[in-house]
Write a protein that holds these residues in place. Structure first.
Motif, mmCIF file in Angstrom:
data_model
loop_
_atom_site.group_PDB
_atom_site.id
_atom_site.type_symbol
_atom_site.label_atom_id
_atom_site.label_comp_id
_atom_site.label_asym_id
_atom_site.label_seq_id
_atom_site.Cartn_x
_atom_site.Cartn_y
_atom_site.Cartn_z
ATOM 1 N N SER A 164 2.395 7.319 -13.186
ATOM 2 C CA SER A 164 0.784 6.835 -13.082
ATOM 3 C C SER A 164 0.831 5.563 -13.508
ATOM 4 N N LYS A 165 1.560 5.129 -14.567
ATOM 5 C CA LYS A 165 1.308 3.553 -15.025
ATOM 6 C C LYS A 165 1.486 2.803 -13.704
ATOM 7 N N GLU A 166 2.730 2.761 -12.986
ATOM 8 C CA GLU A 166 2.977 2.048 -11.692
ATOM 9 C C GLU A 166 1.768 2.022 -10.670
ATOM 10 N N ALA A 167 1.359 3.216 -10.689
ATOM 11 C CA ALA A 167 0.145 3.411 -9.517
ATOM 12 C C ALA A 167 -1.062 2.822 -10.236
ATOM 13 N N ARG A 168 -1.115 2.772 -11.357
ATOM 14 C CA ARG A 168 -2.561 1.884 -11.846
ATOM 15 C C ARG A 168 -2.387 0.439 -11.630
ATOM 16 N N GLN A 169 -1.359 0.097 -11.899
ATOM 17 C CA GLN A 169 -0.958 -1.356 -11.888
ATOM 18 C C GLN A 169 -1.057 -2.005 -10.393
ATOM 19 N N LEU A 170 -0.311 -1.114 -9.437
ATOM 20 C CA LEU A 170 -0.653 -1.640 -8.017
ATOM 21 C C LEU A 170 -2.118 -1.357 -7.446
ATOM 22 N N GLY A 171 -2.720 -0.488 -7.965
ATOM 23 C CA GLY A 171 -4.186 -0.266 -7.651
ATOM 24 C C GLY A 171 -5.053 -1.488 -8.011
ATOM 25 N N VAL A 212 0.905 -1.111 0.034
ATOM 26 C CA VAL A 212 0.005 -0.121 -0.028
ATOM 27 C C VAL A 212 0.990 1.269 0.089
ATOM 28 N N ALA A 213 1.905 1.145 0.790
ATOM 29 C CA ALA A 213 2.710 2.291 0.756
ATOM 30 C C ALA A 213 3.580 2.455 -0.723
ATOM 31 N N GLN A 214 3.917 1.701 -1.276
ATOM 32 C CA GLN A 214 4.337 1.789 -2.620
ATOM 33 C C GLN A 214 3.316 2.211 -3.410
ATOM 34 N N TYR A 215 2.252 1.796 -3.356
ATOM 35 C CA TYR A 215 1.057 2.510 -4.366
ATOM 36 C C TYR A 215 0.946 3.988 -3.746
ATOM 37 N N VAL A 216 1.071 4.466 -2.770
ATOM 38 C CA VAL A 216 0.765 5.929 -2.279
ATOM 39 C C VAL A 216 1.956 6.690 -2.879
ATOM 40 N N ARG A 217 3.073 5.916 -2.685
ATOM 41 C CA ARG A 217 4.365 6.727 -3.356
ATOM 42 C C ARG A 217 4.153 6.958 -4.906
ATOM 43 N N TRP A 218 3.746 6.075 -5.810
ATOM 44 C CA TRP A 218 3.532 6.185 -6.971
ATOM 45 C C TRP A 218 2.449 7.128 -7.557
ATOM 46 N N LYS A 219 1.409 6.732 -6.655
ATOM 47 C CA LYS A 219 0.251 7.624 -6.946
ATOM 48 C C LYS A 219 0.259 9.123 -6.798
ATOM 49 N N LYS A 272 3.281 10.678 -6.894
ATOM 50 C CA LYS A 272 4.321 11.123 -8.072
ATOM 51 C C LYS A 272 3.402 11.401 -9.121
ATOM 52 N N ALA A 273 2.389 10.530 -9.545
ATOM 53 C CA ALA A 273 1.616 10.574 -10.526
ATOM 54 C C ALA A 273 0.868 11.793 -10.551
#
Length: 205
Positions: free
Chosen positions: A142-149, A124-131, A133-134
């Motif tokens: 934004s691509k990383e956040a979408r995949q982790l989401g 969840v923390a990794q998603y927060v960081r990517w989100k 940044k997006a």
């Protein structure tokens, strides 16, 4: 004659479906877990480098032999390095604030109940960081956040894949039902009053 019919037990096993995990509509209660990630290393390194460059240019400007165009060139480089360091400082500060806010919000969702059971704190923390940044304009993030989401069940389709569903909020439904019933009763009373008022007017005429 064909193969013999399957037994009832075999048919039940064949048609069995995986049960859905029900998550509370009110979300996860309590404080979020401790933030597990270190500061953004890349942004911090870039800021520190800009600061070191600015210090070097300031030292060069103290040299008495530095004159004319050379001095003007060093001054421009100093201004650019100081500006870069200031921008990165603001970026790091804004990123930390946004991460803290999103982290708190996510751990109050229904999905957070499942994350806690599964121990997905760092995910969840990794998603927060990517989100974050997006949201600050990084298209790759934004691509990383979408995949982790998707992996975390943050969309209806992702929840379906994970076999998660939000349980009905019975308290809210009962409250809504009472409100609807009260509005319906109030409208009925108004119709009765209007009807009686109309009858009186006709009788008076």
């Amino acid at each position: 004659m064909g193969p013999p019919p399957k037994s009832a037990g075999e048919r039940r096993r064949r048609n069995a479906t995986i049960a859905m995990t029900r998550l509370p509509a009110g979300g996860r209660q309590g404080d979020p877990p401790r933030w597990p990630l270190i500061d953004d290393v890349v942004a911090s390194a870039q800021r520190d480098m800009a600061r070191r460059q600015a210090d070097e240019y300031e030292l060069q400007l103290l040299e008495p032999d530095l004159q004319g165009r050379q001095r003007a060139s060093v001054q421009r480089k100093l201004d650019a390095a100081q500006s870069a360091a200031m921008v990165l400082d603001k970026q790091i500060e804004a990123q930390a604030a946004l991460e803290a806010e999103l982290w708190r919000d996510l751990w109050a969702t229904p999905q957070a109940v499942a994350w806690e059971r599964l121990g997905w704190t760092r995910e969840v923390a990794q998603y927060v960081r990517w989100k974050v940044k997006a949201e600050m304009g990084d298209l790759d993030a934004s691509k990383e956040a979408r995949q982790l989401g998707d992996r975390l069940g943050l969309t209806p389709l992702a929840m379906l894949r994970l076999r998660w569903e939000v349980a009905p909020d019975e308290v809210a439904e009962q409250r809504q039902e009472r409100t609807t019933r009260a509005k319906r009763t109030a409208r009925q009373r108004l119709r009765v009053v209007d009807s009686e008022g109309g009858s009186g007017a006709v009788a008076g005429s």
